[in-house]
Scaffold this motif. Structure first.
Motif, PDB file in Angstrom:
ATOM      1  N   TRP A   1       0.829  -1.208   0.000  1.00  0.00           N
ATOM      2  CA  TRP A   1       0.000   0.000   0.000  1.00  0.00           C
ATOM      3  C   TRP A   1       0.864   1.258   0.000  1.00  0.00           C
ATOM      4  CZ3 TRP A   1      -4.599   0.031  -1.665  1.00  0.00           C
ATOM      5  CH2 TRP A   1      -5.490  -1.017  -1.417  1.00  0.00           C
ATOM      6  N   GLN A   2       1.930   1.234   0.788  1.00  0.00           N
ATOM      7  CA  GLN A   2       2.847   2.379   0.826  1.00  0.00           C
ATOM      8  C   GLN A   2       3.472   2.625  -0.546  1.00  0.00           C
ATOM      9  OE1 GLN A   2       5.600   1.420   3.985  1.00  0.00           O
ATOM     10  NE2 GLN A   2       4.236   2.178   5.597  1.00  0.00           N
ATOM     11  N   MET A   3       3.792   1.523  -1.252  1.00  0.00           N
ATOM     12  CA  MET A   3       4.365   1.656  -2.593  1.00  0.00           C
ATOM     13  C   MET A   3       3.373   2.339  -3.537  1.00  0.00           C
ATOM     14  SD  MET A   3       5.479  -1.280  -5.288  1.00  0.00           S
ATOM     15  CE  MET A   3       3.740  -1.563  -5.683  1.00  0.00           C
ATOM     16  N   TRP A   4       2.103   1.961  -3.459  1.00  0.00           N
ATOM     17  CA  TRP A   4       1.090   2.557  -4.320  1.00  0.00           C
ATOM     18  C   TRP A   4       0.908   4.039  -4.002  1.00  0.00           C
ATOM     19  CZ3 TRP A   4      -0.477   1.244  -8.797  1.00  0.00           C
ATOM     20  CH2 TRP A   4      -0.545  -0.099  -9.173  1.00  0.00           C
ATOM     21  N   ILE A   5       1.001   4.388  -2.733  1.00  0.00           N
ATOM     22  CA  ILE A   5       0.916   5.810  -2.343  1.00  0.00           C
ATOM     23  C   ILE A   5       2.081   6.582  -2.948  1.00  0.00           C
ATOM     24  CG2 ILE A   5       1.064   7.420  -0.390  1.00  0.00           C
ATOM     25  CD1 ILE A   5      -0.449   5.281   1.264  1.00  0.00           C
ATOM     26  N   LYS A   6       3.271   5.967  -2.924  1.00  0.00           N
ATOM     27  CA  LYS A   6       4.454   6.601  -3.524  1.00  0.00           C
ATOM     28  C   LYS A   6       4.257   6.786  -5.028  1.00  0.00           C
ATOM     29  CE  LYS A   6       7.584   4.525  -0.126  1.00  0.00           C
ATOM     30  NZ  LYS A   6       8.559   5.436   0.419  1.00  0.00           N
ATOM     31  N   VAL A   7       3.680   5.786  -5.676  1.00  0.00           N
ATOM     32  CA  VAL A   7       3.416   5.871  -7.116  1.00  0.00           C
ATOM     33  C   VAL A   7       2.459   7.036  -7.407  1.00  0.00           C
ATOM     34  CG1 VAL A   7       2.217   4.715  -9.029  1.00  0.00           C
ATOM     35  CG2 VAL A   7       3.886   3.455  -7.651  1.00  0.00           C
ATOM     36  N   LEU A   8       1.416   7.158  -6.597  1.00  0.00           N
ATOM     37  CA  LEU A   8       0.434   8.227  -6.816  1.00  0.00           C
ATOM     38  C   LEU A   8       1.048   9.605  -6.587  1.00  0.00           C
ATOM     39  CD1 LEU A   8      -2.741   6.627  -5.194  1.00  0.00           C
ATOM     40  CD2 LEU A   8      -2.228   6.887  -7.627  1.00  0.00           C
ATOM     41  N   ILE A   9       1.890   9.731  -5.548  1.00  0.00           N
ATOM     42  CA  ILE A   9       2.551  11.014  -5.282  1.00  0.00           C
ATOM     43  C   ILE A   9       3.419  11.417  -6.469  1.00  0.00           C
ATOM     44  CG2 ILE A   9       4.315  12.161  -3.862  1.00  0.00           C
ATOM     45  CD1 ILE A   9       3.284  10.492  -1.485  1.00  0.00           C
ATOM     46  N   ALA A  10       4.200  10.462  -6.981  1.00  0.00           N
ATOM     47  CA  ALA A  10       5.101  10.754  -8.103  1.00  0.00           C
ATOM     48  C   ALA A  10       4.332  11.004  -9.403  1.00  0.00           C
ATOM     49  CB  ALA A  10       6.083   9.602  -8.294  1.00  0.00           C
ATOM     50  N   SER A  11       3.072  10.593  -9.457  1.00  0.00           N
ATOM     51  CA  SER A  11       2.270  10.762 -10.671  1.00  0.00           C
ATOM     52  C   SER A  11       1.629  12.144 -10.767  1.00  0.00           C
ATOM     53  CB  SER A  11       1.154   9.700 -10.728  1.00  0.00           C
ATOM     54  OG  SER A  11       1.689   8.406 -10.765  1.00  0.00           O
ATOM     55  N   VAL A  12       1.567  12.854  -9.661  1.00  0.00           N
ATOM     56  CA  VAL A  12       0.815  14.118  -9.612  1.00  0.00           C
ATOM     57  C   VAL A  12       1.322  15.163 -10.612  1.00  0.00           C
ATOM     58  CG1 VAL A  12       0.256  16.126  -8.177  1.00  0.00           C
ATOM     59  CG2 VAL A  12      -0.035  13.806  -7.272  1.00  0.00           C
ATOM     60  N   PRO A  13       2.640  15.468 -10.665  1.00  0.00           N
ATOM     61  CA  PRO A  13       3.091  16.524 -11.597  1.00  0.00           C
ATOM     62  C   PRO A  13       2.689  16.264 -13.047  1.00  0.00           C
ATOM     63  CG  PRO A  13       4.835  15.998 -10.038  1.00  0.00           C
ATOM     64  CD  PRO A  13       3.769  14.965  -9.847  1.00  0.00           C
ATOM     65  N   ALA A  14       2.915  15.036 -13.527  1.00  0.00           N
ATOM     66  CA  ALA A  14       2.578  14.717 -14.919  1.00  0.00           C
ATOM     67  C   ALA A  14       1.072  14.749 -15.144  1.00  0.00           C
ATOM     68  CB  ALA A  14       3.137  13.347 -15.292  1.00  0.00           C
ATOM     69  N   ALA A  15       0.301  14.306 -14.153  1.00  0.00           N
ATOM     70  CA  ALA A  15      -1.153  14.298 -14.289  1.00  0.00           C
ATOM     71  C   ALA A  15      -1.695  15.720 -14.415  1.00  0.00           C
ATOM     72  CB  ALA A  15      -1.786  13.600 -13.085  1.00  0.00           C
ATOM     73  N   VAL A  16      -1.205  16.621 -13.578  1.00  0.00           N
ATOM     74  CA  VAL A  16      -1.690  18.012 -13.593  1.00  0.00           C
ATOM     75  C   VAL A  16      -1.317  18.700 -14.906  1.00  0.00           C
ATOM     76  CG1 VAL A  16      -1.455  20.283 -12.527  1.00  0.00           C
ATOM     77  CG2 VAL A  16      -1.644  18.246 -11.086  1.00  0.00           C
ATOM     78  N   VAL A  17      -0.038  18.624 -15.275  1.00  0.00           N
ATOM     79  CA  VAL A  17       0.425  19.287 -16.494  1.00  0.00           C
ATOM     80  C   VAL A  17      -0.190  18.632 -17.736  1.00  0.00           C
ATOM     81  CG1 VAL A  17       2.454  19.813 -17.912  1.00  0.00           C
ATOM     82  CG2 VAL A  17       2.566  20.066 -15.434  1.00  0.00           C
ATOM     83  N   GLY A  18      -0.316  17.298 -17.713  1.00  0.00           N
ATOM     84  CA  GLY A  18      -0.903  16.593 -18.844  1.00  0.00           C
ATOM     85  C   GLY A  18      -2.344  17.002 -19.094  1.00  0.00           C
ATOM     86  N   LEU A  19      -3.126  17.117 -18.041  1.00  0.00           N
ATOM     87  CA  LEU A  19      -4.525  17.517 -18.176  1.00  0.00           C
ATOM     88  C   LEU A  19      -4.654  18.944 -18.705  1.00  0.00           C
ATOM     89  CD1 LEU A  19      -6.047  16.002 -14.905  1.00  0.00           C
ATOM     90  CD2 LEU A  19      -6.624  15.343 -17.248  1.00  0.00           C
ATOM     91  N   LEU A  20      -3.752  19.823 -18.279  1.00  0.00           N
ATOM     92  CA  LEU A  20      -3.841  21.232 -18.650  1.00  0.00           C
ATOM     93  C   LEU A  20      -3.240  21.535 -20.026  1.00  0.00           C
ATOM     94  CD1 LEU A  20      -2.937  22.925 -15.237  1.00  0.00           C
ATOM     95  CD2 LEU A  20      -5.202  22.721 -16.271  1.00  0.00           C
ATOM     96  N   PHE A  21      -2.119  20.867 -20.366  1.00  0.00           N
ATOM     97  CA  PHE A  21      -1.351  21.292 -21.530  1.00  0.00           C
ATOM     98  C   PHE A  21      -1.059  20.197 -22.547  1.00  0.00           C
ATOM     99  CE2 PHE A  21       0.066  23.974 -17.917  1.00  0.00           C
ATOM    100  CZ  PHE A  21      -0.403  25.201 -18.377  1.00  0.00           C
ATOM    101  N   ASN A  22      -1.630  18.995 -22.393  1.00  0.00           N
ATOM    102  CA  ASN A  22      -1.263  17.891 -23.275  1.00  0.00           C
ATOM    103  C   ASN A  22      -1.508  18.200 -24.753  1.00  0.00           C
ATOM    104  OD1 ASN A  22      -0.303  15.123 -23.568  1.00  0.00           O
ATOM    105  ND2 ASN A  22      -2.378  14.655 -24.263  1.00  0.00           N
ATOM    106  N   ASP A  23      -2.679  18.740 -25.068  1.00  0.00           N
ATOM    107  CA  ASP A  23      -2.997  19.052 -26.465  1.00  0.00           C
ATOM    108  C   ASP A  23      -2.059  20.126 -27.009  1.00  0.00           C
ATOM    109  OD1 ASP A  23      -5.014  17.212 -26.448  1.00  0.00           O
ATOM    110  OD2 ASP A  23      -6.608  18.667 -26.038  1.00  0.00           O
ATOM    111  N   TYR A  24      -1.733  21.105 -26.179  1.00  0.00           N
ATOM    112  CA  TYR A  24      -0.834  22.186 -26.575  1.00  0.00           C
ATOM    113  C   TYR A  24       0.555  21.644 -26.860  1.00  0.00           C
ATOM    114  CZ  TYR A  24       1.817  26.563 -26.161  1.00  0.00           C
ATOM    115  OH  TYR A  24       2.652  27.622 -26.381  1.00  0.00           O
ATOM    116  N   LEU A  25       1.039  20.764 -25.977  1.00  0.00           N
ATOM    117  CA  LEU A  25       2.367  20.175 -26.159  1.00  0.00           C
ATOM    118  C   LEU A  25       2.418  19.301 -27.408  1.00  0.00           C
ATOM    119  CD1 LEU A  25       3.137  19.212 -22.447  1.00  0.00           C
ATOM    120  CD2 LEU A  25       4.266  20.996 -23.777  1.00  0.00           C
TER     121      LEU A  25
END
Length: 275
Positions: free
Chosen positions: A83-107
């Motif tokens: 479970w701790q590993m999955w939490i770490k995965v989710l934490i590390a996923s946040v930057p790409a998820a936020v930027v991807g949702l906002l700017f993916n089409d633009y990029l």
């Protein structure tokens, strides 16, 4: 029949390059430009992302026990660590998820082209060589996923975010970032595999929604075929990479990226001169 062969080739390319740090999207763009399947640009853009589902299922199958926090074969402590590993995965996923949702089409509109891909191939190729040379006589600080701190996770997440630019390589960027902060090659590669699960599922879901889920029978069949091929090849690629890095560093992938990037740039220049 010709499109089936082309999709099989693209599935093979995805399966190999998704896990080796050489940029799967970059290779799919380049190979797609050469093969030119008789399919719409919108479908091919979606196809190049969604066949990653086949690749990610290879991780799920190969690492199912390690990823499963409900496994009856695990002790309570092992389940907690999962479970701790999955939490770490989710934490590390946040930057790409936020930027991807906002700017993916633009990029995609700016960088989804051969020349930007070539530049990013070379930049990260050089980084691999520089980082590996620097780490040559340095013992890694982290040799287990359980030892990753929140600060390290954020750093890895930022590098994964940079991989939204085609040609960077999601696995390449996260591995480079991990190596730079003292994480062992094995942990860097394995955590990159796990980090891909939410990111690639999310990206594939968004592409499917964006395409509208309105497939012809031919398109649906080709998409499924691409996923199946990428799954089978990914199993082999993951096993190869984890075996390779036990006795080798990542510099060979750096050299490969530099050579490929240079070839693409030279080909673009020649094409401009001829035109």
């Amino acid at each position: 029949m010709l499109d089936i062969i082309k999709v099989i080739i693209l599935g093979i390319v995805e399966g190999i390059t998704e896990w080796l740090p050489v940029s799967s999207t970059g290779h799919l763009i380049l190979v797609g430009d050469i093969l030119q399947p008789d399919l719409s640009d919108a479908f091919m853009e979606m196809f190049n992302v969604v066949i990653q589902l086949g690749a990610i299922m290879a991780v799920v199958v190969l690492y199912f026990h390690k990823l499963n926090p409900f496994s009856p074969k695990k002790t309570q402590k092992q389940k907690l660590l999962t479970w701790q590993m999955w939490i770490k995965v989710l934490i590390a996923s946040v930057p790409a998820a936020v930027v991807g949702l906002l700017f993916n089409d633009y990029l995609d509109a700016i960088f989804y082209k051969p020349l930007p891909v070539a530049v990013m191939l070379i930049v990260y190729g050089v980084l691999f060589i520089v980082v590996e040379n620097r780490n040559k006589h340095v013992r890694p600080k982290v040799t287990k996923i359980s030892e990753l701190s929140v600060q390290m996770l954020v750093w890895i997440g930022v590098f994964q975010m940079l991989a939204l630019i085609p040609g960077t390589s999601r696995s390449g960027a996260t591995i480079v970032g991990a190596l730079m902060i003292g994480i062992s090659r094995g942990v860097a590669a394995e955590f990159t595999f796990f980090l891909a699960i939410p990111v690639m599922f999310g990206a594939s879901f968004l592409k499917l929604i964006g395409f509208g889920l309105s497939f012809t029978a031919k398109e649906a069949g080709l998409l499924i075929l691409g996923c199946v091929v990428s799954f089978g090849v990914s199993v082999l690629a993951i096993k190869f990479l984890m075996g390779y890095i036990k006795n080798h560093d990542f510099k060979v992938f750096g050299y490969y990226r530099i050579v490929l990037g240079a070839i693409i740039i030279i080909a673009a220049i020649v094409q401009m001169i001829i035109a």
